[in-house]
Write a protein that holds these residues in place. Structure first.
Motif, mmCIF file in Angstrom:
data_model
loop_
_atom_site.group_PDB
_atom_site.id
_atom_site.type_symbol
_atom_site.label_atom_id
_atom_site.label_comp_id
_atom_site.label_asym_id
_atom_site.label_seq_id
_atom_site.Cartn_x
_atom_site.Cartn_y
_atom_site.Cartn_z
ATOM 1 N N LYS A 173 7.708 -33.400 -9.564
ATOM 2 C CA LYS A 173 7.175 -32.355 -8.689
ATOM 3 C C LYS A 173 5.913 -32.820 -7.967
ATOM 4 C CE LYS A 173 9.022 -28.310 -11.109
ATOM 5 N NZ LYS A 173 8.670 -27.091 -11.897
ATOM 6 N N THR A 174 5.082 -33.583 -8.644
ATOM 7 C CA THR A 174 3.857 -34.082 -8.016
ATOM 8 C C THR A 174 4.179 -34.988 -6.831
ATOM 9 O OG1 THR A 174 2.594 -33.945 -10.072
ATOM 10 C CG2 THR A 174 1.764 -35.449 -8.384
ATOM 11 N N ILE A 175 5.162 -35.861 -7.007
ATOM 12 C CA ILE A 175 5.563 -36.751 -5.909
ATOM 13 C C ILE A 175 6.112 -35.941 -4.743
ATOM 14 C CG2 ILE A 175 7.170 -38.588 -5.239
ATOM 15 C CD1 ILE A 175 6.998 -39.533 -8.212
ATOM 16 N N LEU A 176 6.959 -34.961 -5.042
ATOM 17 C CA LEU A 176 7.532 -34.128 -3.989
ATOM 18 C C LEU A 176 6.450 -33.320 -3.276
ATOM 19 C CD1 LEU A 176 10.734 -32.848 -5.832
ATOM 20 C CD2 LEU A 176 10.610 -34.622 -4.081
ATOM 21 N N GLU A 193 20.312 -30.993 -1.441
ATOM 22 C CA GLU A 193 21.189 -31.708 -2.369
ATOM 23 C C GLU A 193 20.374 -32.735 -3.146
ATOM 24 O OE1 GLU A 193 24.428 -33.526 -0.329
ATOM 25 O OE2 GLU A 193 25.138 -31.662 0.592
ATOM 26 N N PHE A 194 20.727 -32.917 -4.416
ATOM 27 C CA PHE A 194 20.143 -33.957 -5.251
ATOM 28 C C PHE A 194 21.288 -34.804 -5.798
ATOM 29 C CE2 PHE A 194 17.359 -30.298 -5.442
ATOM 30 C CZ PHE A 194 16.084 -30.839 -5.266
ATOM 31 N N HIS A 195 21.183 -36.120 -5.658
ATOM 32 C CA HIS A 195 22.234 -37.018 -6.125
ATOM 33 C C HIS A 195 21.608 -38.245 -6.776
ATOM 34 C CE1 HIS A 195 25.334 -34.763 -3.968
ATOM 35 N NE2 HIS A 195 24.563 -34.788 -2.895
ATOM 36 N N ASN A 196 22.394 -38.903 -7.635
ATOM 37 C CA ASN A 196 21.901 -40.153 -8.213
ATOM 38 C C ASN A 196 22.047 -41.295 -7.216
ATOM 39 O OD1 ASN A 196 24.570 -41.260 -8.418
ATOM 40 N ND2 ASN A 196 24.867 -40.219 -10.370
ATOM 41 N N ASP A 197 21.436 -42.413 -7.563
ATOM 42 C CA ASP A 197 21.397 -43.542 -6.636
ATOM 43 C C ASP A 197 22.762 -44.184 -6.437
ATOM 44 O OD1 ASP A 197 21.411 -44.411 -9.267
ATOM 45 O OD2 ASP A 197 20.018 -46.061 -8.940
ATOM 46 N N LEU A 198 23.683 -44.011 -7.384
ATOM 47 C CA LEU A 198 25.009 -44.607 -7.235
ATOM 48 C C LEU A 198 25.794 -43.927 -6.116
ATOM 49 C CD1 LEU A 198 26.950 -46.737 -8.239
ATOM 50 C CD2 LEU A 198 27.794 -45.112 -9.943
ATOM 51 N N ILE A 233 15.984 -37.226 4.517
ATOM 52 C CA ILE A 233 16.740 -38.038 3.562
ATOM 53 C C ILE A 233 15.746 -38.846 2.760
ATOM 54 C CG2 ILE A 233 18.503 -39.810 3.234
ATOM 55 C CD1 ILE A 233 18.452 -38.108 6.556
ATOM 56 N N VAL A 234 15.804 -38.714 1.446
ATOM 57 C CA VAL A 234 14.903 -39.446 0.545
ATOM 58 C C VAL A 234 15.745 -40.365 -0.322
ATOM 59 C CG1 VAL A 234 13.196 -39.282 -1.298
ATOM 60 C CG2 VAL A 234 13.264 -37.533 0.497
ATOM 61 N N GLU A 235 15.420 -41.637 -0.315
ATOM 62 C CA GLU A 235 16.097 -42.612 -1.187
ATOM 63 C C GLU A 235 15.036 -43.214 -2.093
ATOM 64 O OE1 GLU A 235 17.446 -46.139 -2.884
ATOM 65 O OE2 GLU A 235 16.281 -46.409 -1.044
ATOM 66 N N ILE A 276 17.944 -31.062 3.263
ATOM 67 C CA ILE A 276 17.138 -32.017 2.502
ATOM 68 C C ILE A 276 18.074 -32.695 1.513
ATOM 69 C CG2 ILE A 276 15.246 -32.308 0.858
ATOM 70 C CD1 ILE A 276 13.929 -29.825 2.080
ATOM 71 N N TYR A 277 18.079 -34.035 1.522
ATOM 72 C CA TYR A 277 19.007 -34.803 0.686
ATOM 73 C C TYR A 277 18.210 -35.855 -0.075
ATOM 74 C CZ TYR A 277 21.746 -32.589 4.320
ATOM 75 O OH TYR A 277 22.254 -31.663 5.196
ATOM 76 N N ILE A 278 18.168 -35.714 -1.390
ATOM 77 C CA ILE A 278 17.338 -36.576 -2.221
ATOM 78 C C ILE A 278 18.223 -37.378 -3.166
ATOM 79 C CG2 ILE A 278 15.505 -36.637 -3.956
ATOM 80 C CD1 ILE A 278 14.417 -34.039 -2.736
#
Length: 277
Positions: free
Chosen positions: A42-45, A90-95, A4-6, A60-62
């Motif tokens: 991509k560099t951060i990932l 999954e990719f989601h926004n912070d909201l 889980i990445v926040e 993986i949930y980002i």
């Protein structure tokens, strides 16, 4: 193994969880789907997965700020597959991250109350009916940055009581030049203003600070929260500023018939619960 990445503007918090227990944590640079070039993301990932050294994930949930398009999801999924295998991603926004953190799988109203503020209705899966926050210049009522802005505005006009003004001057660079530089020229004006909010709250027993803080919270309640169906759904609060002042905010919210279901200081903790419990 689940990841889980926040991600916020300045850092991304990576939590590696197995059987509901965190086994590793790493911190990398922040991610914004809307403002950052794809290569920068991509560099951060890439750096994160190389440092983690895990090769297989159940999920993986980002979660990060900004709008993630279907094309970007496809591009990033393929890129990540070059480094690790996963059953789902999954990719989601912070909201939606905040909503899941404070409401879990239940319908409710999510209130983000940190340096900035935001809100939305969450049906247990997706977010809806978000009241546009407008940022700390046009909105962000109830946030640390707006409370700091209210105080600084009064201070520059000479409207802060003398004893509070002197205490402020003893703890901050209160010169006009420093205030203008922090507000208009720093890398993060909202963060500069937000750091003043705890100082204001430390003087809450003074009528001036009490009025300032109460007004800030009530503006958020009136301009955002009461526009949702508060009679049917509870409000979950996520964010350090709101959680630090939970007793006060709960009291003010109750005056408007709002029930607070839970407080979550950091979204990542609630997201681990959402995905792993």
């Amino acid at each position: 193994m689940k990841l889980i990445v926040e991600a916020g503007a300045t850092k991304s918090d990576w939590r590696f969880v197995e059987d509901g227990q965190q086994v590793k944590r790493i911190l990398k640079a922040g991610i914004n789907f809307s403002t950052m070039p794809e290569e920068a993301i991509k560099t951060i990932l890439r750096n994160g997965f190389k440092e983690a050294a895990f090769k297989k994930f159940e999920g993986i949930y980002i979660y990060a700020a900004g709008i993630v398009t279907e094309e970007l999801k496809k591009q990033l999924s393929g890129f990540i597959w070059e480094y690790v295998e996963f059953d789902e991603i999954e990719f989601h926004n912070d909201l939606i991250g905040a909503a899941r953190a404070c409401c879990q799988h239940n319908p409710g109203i999510a209130a983000i109350m940190g340096t900035g503020s935001n809100s939305c209705f969450y049906d247990g899966v997706s977010t809806h009916e978000a009241i546009m926050s407008g940022g700390f210049i046009l909105g962000d009522d109830g946030s640390g940055a707006v409370l700091g802005k209210m105080f600084i505005s009064d201070y520059l006009k000479g409207d802060v009581p003398e004893e509070i003004a002197k205490d402020f001057e003893s703890k901050f660079d209160a010169s006009y030049e420093a205030i203008i530089a922090g507000t208009y020229k720093s890398d993060s004006p909202s963060r500069y203003l937000g750091q003043i909010a705890p100082f204001v709250m430390s003087h809450y027993d003074h009528p001036y600070a009490k009025n300032l803080a109460d007004t800030n919270f009530k503006n958020f309640i009136k301009n955002a929260l009461v526009k949702y169906d508060i009679k049917k759904y509870p409000v979950g609060v996520v964010g350090g500023f709101g959680c630090a002042n939970r007793e006060l905010f709960s009291k003010l919210a109750a005056e408007y018939g709002i029930t607070i279901s839970r407080y979550v200081p950091e979204p990542i903790e609630g997201l681990i619960e959402y995905h792993c419990c």
